[in-house]
Design a protein around this motif. Structure first.
Motif, mmCIF file in Angstrom:
data_model
loop_
_atom_site.group_PDB
_atom_site.id
_atom_site.type_symbol
_atom_site.label_atom_id
_atom_site.label_comp_id
_atom_site.label_asym_id
_atom_site.label_seq_id
_atom_site.Cartn_x
_atom_site.Cartn_y
_atom_site.Cartn_z
ATOM 1 N N GLU A 172 0.854 -1.189 0.000
ATOM 2 C CA GLU A 172 0.000 0.000 0.000
ATOM 3 C C GLU A 172 0.894 1.246 0.000
ATOM 4 N N LEU A 173 1.122 1.800 -1.184
ATOM 5 C CA LEU A 173 1.995 2.962 -1.326
ATOM 6 C C LEU A 173 1.198 4.239 -1.084
ATOM 7 N N LEU A 174 1.607 5.005 -0.086
ATOM 8 C CA LEU A 174 0.925 6.250 0.250
ATOM 9 C C LEU A 174 1.648 7.444 -0.357
ATOM 10 N N ASN A 175 0.874 8.464 -0.715
ATOM 11 C CA ASN A 175 1.448 9.721 -1.186
ATOM 12 C C ASN A 175 1.664 10.612 0.034
ATOM 13 N N TYR A 176 2.829 10.440 0.667
ATOM 14 C CA TYR A 176 3.088 11.148 1.917
ATOM 15 C C TYR A 176 3.114 12.661 1.741
ATOM 16 N N TYR A 177 3.509 13.117 0.563
ATOM 17 C CA TYR A 177 3.649 14.554 0.354
ATOM 18 C C TYR A 177 2.296 15.245 0.382
ATOM 19 N N GLN A 178 1.264 14.581 -0.118
ATOM 20 C CA GLN A 178 -0.080 15.141 -0.024
ATOM 21 C C GLN A 178 -0.617 15.027 1.394
ATOM 22 N N ILE A 179 -0.299 13.927 2.072
ATOM 23 C CA ILE A 179 -0.770 13.750 3.444
ATOM 24 C C ILE A 179 -0.152 14.796 4.372
ATOM 25 N N LEU A 180 1.147 15.061 4.189
ATOM 26 C CA LEU A 180 1.849 15.999 5.065
ATOM 27 C C LEU A 180 1.643 17.452 4.671
ATOM 28 N N ALA A 217 -1.026 10.163 -7.977
ATOM 29 C CA ALA A 217 -1.634 11.406 -7.494
ATOM 30 C C ALA A 217 -2.661 11.115 -6.406
ATOM 31 N N ARG A 218 -3.100 9.866 -6.331
ATOM 32 C CA ARG A 218 -4.027 9.478 -5.264
ATOM 33 C C ARG A 218 -3.289 9.354 -3.934
ATOM 34 N N LEU A 219 -4.036 9.395 -2.848
ATOM 35 C CA LEU A 219 -3.416 9.268 -1.533
ATOM 36 C C LEU A 219 -2.859 7.870 -1.310
ATOM 37 N N LYS A 220 -3.495 6.853 -1.923
ATOM 38 C CA LYS A 220 -3.043 5.473 -1.744
ATOM 39 C C LYS A 220 -3.117 4.729 -3.062
ATOM 40 N N HIS A 221 -2.086 3.944 -3.320
ATOM 41 C CA HIS A 221 -2.015 3.159 -4.550
ATOM 42 C C HIS A 221 -1.483 1.772 -4.197
ATOM 43 N N THR A 222 -2.230 0.717 -4.569
ATOM 44 C CA THR A 222 -1.822 -0.648 -4.251
ATOM 45 C C THR A 222 -0.906 -1.194 -5.342
ATOM 46 N N LEU A 223 0.287 -1.614 -4.950
ATOM 47 C CA LEU A 223 1.263 -2.171 -5.884
ATOM 48 C C LEU A 223 1.213 -3.695 -5.845
ATOM 49 N N ASN A 224 1.171 -4.315 -7.006
ATOM 50 C CA ASN A 224 1.237 -5.766 -7.118
ATOM 51 C C ASN A 224 2.709 -6.153 -7.264
ATOM 52 N N LEU A 225 3.310 -6.609 -6.175
ATOM 53 C CA LEU A 225 4.757 -6.867 -6.165
ATOM 54 C C LEU A 225 5.140 -8.065 -7.018
#
Length: 275
Positions: A55-63, A96-104
């Motif tokens: 679950e990759l978060l966009n920390y820059y938008q969150i912060l 650009a979304r707050l959360k993006h699910t990566l398929n490893l």
């Protein structure tokens, strides 16, 4: 003033020497170089029907929730084999979304990786205001596991600790501290006799580590000994106990916190959690 002295000591003197002087564990992980990106070392399971998600978060938008013109930073995913040998780096742009699910599994296969191992996630965008506060952006987010042979539901677990850092110039540093003395870590629950479990350890230190795993039961104990290279991973399968005895797990190593990731296998499902 006292806090500043403590911070200097932790940053500049190896924790094992401070332990000799004070008799106490000062820090389970090292302080990275200023401006570094920090990550846990996450288990990668992509064999035998397994898949791993992140679950990759966009920390820059969150912060920076009020900032309108945020440029999404690059993210590096680094893959290592079970012996800690570096395999590949996969670079992506953060969503650009707050959360993006990566398929490893898909990402690993695209890079010619088809076996279990370890991965780290480094956020590349510079965050000067975080560095100015002597802080670091550390990725210890949620990883999800899936195995269709054990049901359709994913099971998620968060990161364990600050395990590895990467400087602005791309230099890696292992952050796991070790002691001169053997430490014991007791699993936080007893393993139920009517289920099978698999315990995974990652070595976040810069040297090969010896592990001694004691399976303690009412009638007898079992000892398993193995080594894990730096950045490597090792698992131990504990099957159902025919004598209907629960198992207490004691982990002996020179790591300050040898906490495993535990998979619990049931008939048509599984669970994953920190031990």
């Amino acid at each position: 003033m006292i806090n500043k002295i403590k911070q200097w000591l932790v940053k500049n003197i190896n924790s094992k020497y401070l332990e000799l002087l004070t008799g106490k564990v000062i820090s389970i992980s090292k302080t990275p170089v200023k401006g570094s990106a920090v990550s846990d070392l996450f288990p990668l399971r992509i064999e035998d029907g397994w898949n791993t998600f992140f679950e990759l978060l966009n920390y820059y938008q969150i912060l920076n929730p009020e900032e309108q013109n945020i440029i999404n930073g690059a993210v590096e995913i680094k893959f290592y084999d079970i012996c800690g040998i570096f395999l590949k780096t996969h670079k992506i742009k953060n969503s650009a979304r707050l959360k993006h699910t990566l398929n490893l599994k898909e990402i690993a296969n695209e890079n010619g990786i088809n076996h279990d191992g370890v991965f780290a996630v480094f956020h590349q965008k510079e965050t000067p205001w975080i560095s100015e506060q002597n802080s670091f952006l550390a990725e210890r987010g949620y990883i999800g596991f899936e195995n269709r042979n054990l049901g359709n539901i994913k099971s998620f677990i968060h990161g364990n600790l600050d395990a590895i850092s990467q400087s602005k110039k791309g230099k890696e540093s292992l952050l796991g501290n070790t002691s001169f003395f053997n430490k014991e870590y007791h699993l936080q629950l007893d393993l139920s006799y009517n289920f099978s479990y698999e315990l995974f350890w990652v070595n976040p230190s810069k040297k090969l580590q010896l592990f001694k795993i004691v399976e303690s039961r009412h009638t007898k104990n079992k000892l398993t000994v193995f080594e894990i290279p730096s950045k490597g991973i090792k698992s131990l399968l504990i099957v159902k106990n025919k004598n209907q005895e629960n198992t207490k797990i004691i982990i002996k190593s020179k790591l300050y916190m040898a906490r495993p990731v535990v998979f619990k296998y049931m008939e048509n499902s599984f669970d994953v959690f920190h031990g």
